[in-house]
Scaffold this motif. Structure first.
Motif, PDB file in Angstrom:
ATOM      1  N   ILE A   5       0.841  -1.203   0.000  1.00  0.00           N
ATOM      2  CA  ILE A   5       0.000   0.000   0.000  1.00  0.00           C
ATOM      3  C   ILE A   5       0.869   1.243   0.000  1.00  0.00           C
ATOM      4  O   ILE A   5       0.607   2.218  -0.724  1.00  0.00           O
ATOM      5  CB  ILE A   5      -0.939  -0.012   1.218  1.00  0.00           C
ATOM      6  CG1 ILE A   5      -1.957  -1.139   1.085  1.00  0.00           C
ATOM      7  CG2 ILE A   5      -1.664   1.326   1.360  1.00  0.00           C
ATOM      8  CD1 ILE A   5      -2.869  -1.285   2.289  1.00  0.00           C
ATOM      9  N   SER A   6       1.952   1.236   0.799  1.00  0.00           N
ATOM     10  CA  SER A   6       2.866   2.374   0.855  1.00  0.00           C
ATOM     11  C   SER A   6       3.529   2.615  -0.493  1.00  0.00           C
ATOM     12  O   SER A   6       3.651   3.753  -0.953  1.00  0.00           O
ATOM     13  CB  SER A   6       3.922   2.127   1.933  1.00  0.00           C
ATOM     14  OG  SER A   6       4.832   3.199   1.971  1.00  0.00           O
ATOM     15  N   GLN A   7       3.961   1.531  -1.160  1.00  0.00           N
ATOM     16  CA  GLN A   7       4.574   1.681  -2.486  1.00  0.00           C
ATOM     17  C   GLN A   7       3.569   2.218  -3.505  1.00  0.00           C
ATOM     18  O   GLN A   7       3.896   3.031  -4.356  1.00  0.00           O
ATOM     19  CB  GLN A   7       5.118   0.323  -2.940  1.00  0.00           C
ATOM     20  CG  GLN A   7       6.320  -0.159  -2.125  1.00  0.00           C
ATOM     21  CD  GLN A   7       6.745  -1.564  -2.520  1.00  0.00           C
ATOM     22  OE1 GLN A   7       6.062  -2.252  -3.286  1.00  0.00           O
ATOM     23  NE2 GLN A   7       7.899  -1.993  -2.008  1.00  0.00           N
ATOM     24  N   TRP A   8       2.316   1.751  -3.377  1.00  0.00           N
ATOM     25  CA  TRP A   8       1.263   2.212  -4.293  1.00  0.00           C
ATOM     26  C   TRP A   8       1.017   3.704  -4.136  1.00  0.00           C
ATOM     27  O   TRP A   8       0.835   4.433  -5.105  1.00  0.00           O
ATOM     28  CB  TRP A   8      -0.012   1.416  -4.004  1.00  0.00           C
ATOM     29  CG  TRP A   8      -1.206   1.836  -4.810  1.00  0.00           C
ATOM     30  CD1 TRP A   8      -1.333   1.845  -6.157  1.00  0.00           C
ATOM     31  CD2 TRP A   8      -2.456   2.301  -4.284  1.00  0.00           C
ATOM     32  NE1 TRP A   8      -2.583   2.285  -6.517  1.00  0.00           N
ATOM     33  CE2 TRP A   8      -3.291   2.566  -5.390  1.00  0.00           C
ATOM     34  CE3 TRP A   8      -2.950   2.499  -2.989  1.00  0.00           C
ATOM     35  CZ2 TRP A   8      -4.582   3.032  -5.236  1.00  0.00           C
ATOM     36  CZ3 TRP A   8      -4.237   2.949  -2.847  1.00  0.00           C
ATOM     37  CH2 TRP A   8      -5.037   3.214  -3.959  1.00  0.00           C
ATOM     38  N   LEU A   9       1.033   4.203  -2.900  1.00  0.00           N
ATOM     39  CA  LEU A   9       0.806   5.620  -2.658  1.00  0.00           C
ATOM     40  C   LEU A   9       1.996   6.468  -3.085  1.00  0.00           C
ATOM     41  O   LEU A   9       1.836   7.569  -3.621  1.00  0.00           O
ATOM     42  CB  LEU A   9       0.498   5.852  -1.177  1.00  0.00           C
ATOM     43  CG  LEU A   9      -0.816   5.247  -0.662  1.00  0.00           C
ATOM     44  CD1 LEU A   9      -0.909   5.445   0.845  1.00  0.00           C
ATOM     45  CD2 LEU A   9      -2.013   5.865  -1.353  1.00  0.00           C
ATOM     46  N   ASP A  10       3.192   5.979  -2.858  1.00  0.00           N
ATOM     47  CA  ASP A  10       4.383   6.760  -3.161  1.00  0.00           C
ATOM     48  C   ASP A  10       4.680   6.830  -4.656  1.00  0.00           C
ATOM     49  O   ASP A  10       5.512   7.635  -5.086  1.00  0.00           O
ATOM     50  CB  ASP A  10       5.602   6.155  -2.441  1.00  0.00           C
ATOM     51  CG  ASP A  10       5.524   6.355  -0.936  1.00  0.00           C
ATOM     52  OD1 ASP A  10       4.801   7.275  -0.509  1.00  0.00           O
ATOM     53  OD2 ASP A  10       6.174   5.587  -0.198  1.00  0.00           O
ATOM     54  N   SER A  11       4.044   5.976  -5.441  1.00  0.00           N
ATOM     55  CA  SER A  11       4.365   5.913  -6.872  1.00  0.00           C
ATOM     56  C   SER A  11       3.592   6.942  -7.686  1.00  0.00           C
ATOM     57  O   SER A  11       3.534   6.836  -8.895  1.00  0.00           O
ATOM     58  CB  SER A  11       4.040   4.512  -7.410  1.00  0.00           C
ATOM     59  OG  SER A  11       2.652   4.246  -7.297  1.00  0.00           O
ATOM     60  N   ALA A  12       2.995   7.927  -7.059  1.00  0.00           N
ATOM     61  CA  ALA A  12       2.171   8.901  -7.775  1.00  0.00           C
ATOM     62  C   ALA A  12       2.490  10.314  -7.338  1.00  0.00           C
ATOM     63  O   ALA A  12       3.072  10.542  -6.273  1.00  0.00           O
ATOM     64  CB  ALA A  12       0.695   8.608  -7.520  1.00  0.00           C
ATOM     65  N   ALA A  13       2.097  11.260  -8.207  1.00  0.00           N
ATOM     66  CA  ALA A  13       2.223  12.678  -7.875  1.00  0.00           C
ATOM     67  C   ALA A  13       1.247  13.011  -6.754  1.00  0.00           C
ATOM     68  O   ALA A  13       0.323  12.246  -6.489  1.00  0.00           O
ATOM     69  CB  ALA A  13       1.941  13.517  -9.123  1.00  0.00           C
ATOM     70  N   PRO A  14       1.424  14.180  -6.089  1.00  0.00           N
ATOM     71  CA  PRO A  14       0.550  14.520  -4.953  1.00  0.00           C
ATOM     72  C   PRO A  14      -0.937  14.430  -5.263  1.00  0.00           C
ATOM     73  O   PRO A  14      -1.704  13.879  -4.476  1.00  0.00           O
ATOM     74  CB  PRO A  14       0.972  15.947  -4.620  1.00  0.00           C
ATOM     75  CG  PRO A  14       2.398  16.007  -5.035  1.00  0.00           C
ATOM     76  CD  PRO A  14       2.502  15.153  -6.265  1.00  0.00           C
ATOM     77  N   GLU A  15      -1.350  14.959  -6.419  1.00  0.00           N
ATOM     78  CA  GLU A  15      -2.777  14.916  -6.742  1.00  0.00           C
ATOM     79  C   GLU A  15      -3.262  13.492  -6.972  1.00  0.00           C
ATOM     80  O   GLU A  15      -4.321  13.095  -6.497  1.00  0.00           O
ATOM     81  CB  GLU A  15      -3.044  15.775  -7.983  1.00  0.00           C
ATOM     82  CG  GLU A  15      -4.529  15.918  -8.307  1.00  0.00           C
ATOM     83  CD  GLU A  15      -4.778  16.904  -9.432  1.00  0.00           C
ATOM     84  OE1 GLU A  15      -5.872  16.856 -10.008  1.00  0.00           O
ATOM     85  OE2 GLU A  15      -3.877  17.717  -9.730  1.00  0.00           O
ATOM     86  N   ALA A  16      -2.443  12.727  -7.700  1.00  0.00           N
ATOM     87  CA  ALA A  16      -2.808  11.327  -7.925  1.00  0.00           C
ATOM     88  C   ALA A  16      -2.772  10.543  -6.622  1.00  0.00           C
ATOM     89  O   ALA A  16      -3.592   9.644  -6.403  1.00  0.00           O
ATOM     90  CB  ALA A  16      -1.868  10.704  -8.941  1.00  0.00           C
TER      91      ALA A  16
END
Length: 621
Positions: A5-16
């Motif tokens: 879940i952490s990797q999924w969140l970190d793999s995007a720009a702030p808005e995404a």
């Protein structure tokens, strides 16, 4: 799991990343609602008798009920963190997006209420009222999370408003689903899942079961509301399908909501046939949460991707033939809507409230369900017939008054002769239903009320005397007599006092409205009290009749017709009513806002007063 879940969140720009977190929050909230249902259906609500710990420990003992209950509490803590984080980000970066920031902030407040209700539910040992309130808060929280997650993924493509057809029906669908979920929660909280025994779709082998058991009432009413909700959702899906070219997302959401609803209905049948299998009950609740979620998605997508309907565009279609000044041709749905408005349904509801309350009072409990259905159906037809004939007789003055000029007869939507025929058919139908399904006395009383309203009030009093409301109040006071006679087959002193309550309630209620639309009555030549004697005297008369009303309500206690529960409620309601009337009277000029509040309160007053009567009779019985 957490690392992914952490990797999924970190793999995007702030808005995404924010969009992903809102989606995760919605999913976790959905799981929390489902797990809460599992807690309830498995009887795990008291698996941990204390709160927030479990037997004084952060980890539960090795029992199934305790493990389920604590899993629910820990998931609630996780959801609380994500809801708070989403609200914080929305407040900082999405203030201009009301579809994001408002539900995000509301969600924080709701989850706080949810936590408190959860604790109270444990302390009160799963009291039905707190269970239903806890469930309602959970659904509100899920709605907020769903709105935020959906809004971050849909860009506003139009300016759809409340008049947009798809948005309007999407909101109606949500309202019907709310009613269904609320009744379903009552079914669970009152252990009424087998109120119809093991029969489905019939109830105890009948369409309308002949039973006086509360559980049967609740379960049957749940199915009735489910039918209404299903029809509403099906029609909304048709509306979305017709607009699928411009609003494909809304069509998909509506189709999914209807699909989940059909699946939920099928599972509901399996719940009954399986004799309330726990897995089936859990699946039924999961489907209910899915229907709720998709109905919220539908509203958001329909509103944010709104396209103005052709009728709202300023330029007319030049290829269309010019319309004449005659009444417009109506579709089947519009015709049904026009006839529904002809019956004045808002008035019918209040009349049926007093009718049903009188039945409960007479029985000191629940009458047989078929008797209730036929009595309310006959009463509704009688009121509908009277109101339709009233519109026919008053169409000449209705067109003059701003408040009534849009009625179907005065606006030309329904031909006057058709309105009269409809009213007469409804009146005849009422007499037949009450005679065959209830008893002759109730049919005669309902007919007397209809004839009095049509001929005495509408045909003579309304246009002839300033005392029209006082004398004409007889018609509106008859429904409790109908309900009482339906159960007992007779009329006694208690029934007559209920009649008097409404008789003395009618003048202050109607005169408060007359103060608001005095100019209408004056233009139409209707001698309402404010037109004849002025507003100051009308306000004084409101106080005098309110005093008489309060006195009548308290005499019922003095004569031992009602008990202490009723007395407390009647005294409090009467004090508020009288205080508002006196405040309006003492002003040098009429305050329209105060008059409007008095008018609206008077409606609530009557419903609440009869509710106290019912509670008093049933509890003290």
């Amino acid at each position: 799991m957490l690392q992914r879940i952490s990797q999924w969140l970190d793999s995007a720009a702030p808005e995404a990343r924010f969009r992903k977190v809102t989606l995760l929050t919605a999913v976790l909230t959905y799981l929390l609602v489902v797990l809460g249902g599992v807690v309830r259906v498995t009887g795990s609500g008291l698996g941990c008798p204390d709160w927030p710990l479990c037997y004084g420990q952060p980890l539960p003992p090795p029992s199934t009920e305790a493990l389920i209950e604590m899993a629910h509490r820990y998931l609630a803590a996780v959801v609380t963190f994500f809801v708070a984080w989403v609200a914080w980000v929305a407040q900082r970066h999405y203030r201009a997006e009301k579809w994001i920031v408002r539900p995000a902030l509301i969600g924080v407040g709701v989850i706080g209420v949810q936590i408190v209700l959860g604790a109270i539910t444990v302390i009160l040992k799963n009291h039905p009222i707190t269970v239903v309130a806890h469930f309602a808060a959970a659904l509100t929280m899920l709605a907020c999370a769903t709105m935020v997650a959906t809004s971050t993924r849909t860009a506003r493509a139009g300016s759809a408003g409340k008049t947009d057809r798809l948005v309007r029906w999407a909101v109606i669908s949500v309202a019907s689903i709310i009613a269904l979920l609320f009744v379903g929660a009552v079914v669970t909280a009152t252990n009424s899942a087998l109120g119809c025994l093991f029969d489905w779709p019939l109830c105890r082998g009948e369409l309308i079961p002949n039973s006086t058991e509360l559980g049967t009432y609740i379960h049957w009413f749940h199915r009735f509301v489910a039918v209404l909700a299903g029809l509403t959702l099906a029609y909304t899906t048709i509306v979305a399908w017709r607009a699928r070219a411009e609003r494909h997302g809304a069509w998909v959401a509506a189709a999914l909501a209807l699909s989940f609803f059909i699946a939920q209905s099928a599972v509901g049948g399996l719940v009954v046939w399986s004799r309330v299998n726990l897995w089936m009950r859990g699946l039924h609740l999961a489907m209910a949460a899915a229907v709720w979620t998709m109905s919220i998605v539908l509203v958001v997508v329909a509103a944010r991707s709104g396209v103005k309907e052709r009728s709202s565009v300023g330029q007319a279609d030049k290829s269309a033939p010019a319309r004449s000044n005659s009444a417009p041709a109506l579709s089947f749905k519009s015709t049904l809507g026009a006839y529904l408005r002809l019956t004045k349904p808002w008035i019918i509801v209040l009349l049926l409230v007093t009718t049903f309350a009188a039945m409960l009072i007479a029985r000191r409990g629940l009458p047989p369900l078929p008797l209730v259905v036929f009595t309310l159906l006959g009463g509704a037809l009688s009121a509908a017939g009277a109101n339709a004939i009233n519109c026919y007789l008053d169409r000449d003055i209705d067109v003059i008054m701003n408040r009534t000029r849009n009625r179907p007869t005065s606006s030309g939507l329904i031909d006057a002769d058709h309105a009269l025929a409809f009213g007469l058919m409804a009146a005849v139908g009422s007499f037949i239903v009450l005679t065959l399904g209830v008893n002759v006395l109730s049919a005669v009383l309902a007919t007397i009320g209809l004839l009095y309203y049509v001929f005495v009030y509408t045909g003579y009093l309304k246009r002839s005397t300033m005392h029209n409301v006082v004398i004409g109040g007889v018609a509106g006071a008859i429904p409790p007599l109908v309900g009482y006679a339906a159960v007992t087959g007779t009329i006694d002193a208690l029934a007559l006092f209920m009649f008097l309550v409404i008789f003395y309630w009618s003048p202050p209620h109607t005169w408060a409205l007359a103060l608001l639309i005095r100019n209408d009555y004056e233009r139409a030549g209707v001698p309402m009290l404010p037109v004849v004697v002025g507003e100051k005297e009308t306000r004084r008369q409101i106080v005098l009749y309110t005093l008489q009303l309060v006195a009548i309500t308290l005499v019922m206690f003095a004569l031992q017709m009602m008990g202490w529960i009723y007395f407390v409620g009647a005294a409090l309601l009467g004090a508020v009513f009288l205080a508002r009337a006196v405040r309006l009277w003492r002003l040098p000029e009429t305050d329209k806002a105060l008059a409007r509040r008095l008018y609206k309160f008077s409606q609530s007053y009557l419903a609440l007063l009869f509710l106290f009567m019912v509670i008093d009779k049933i509890v003290l019985a």
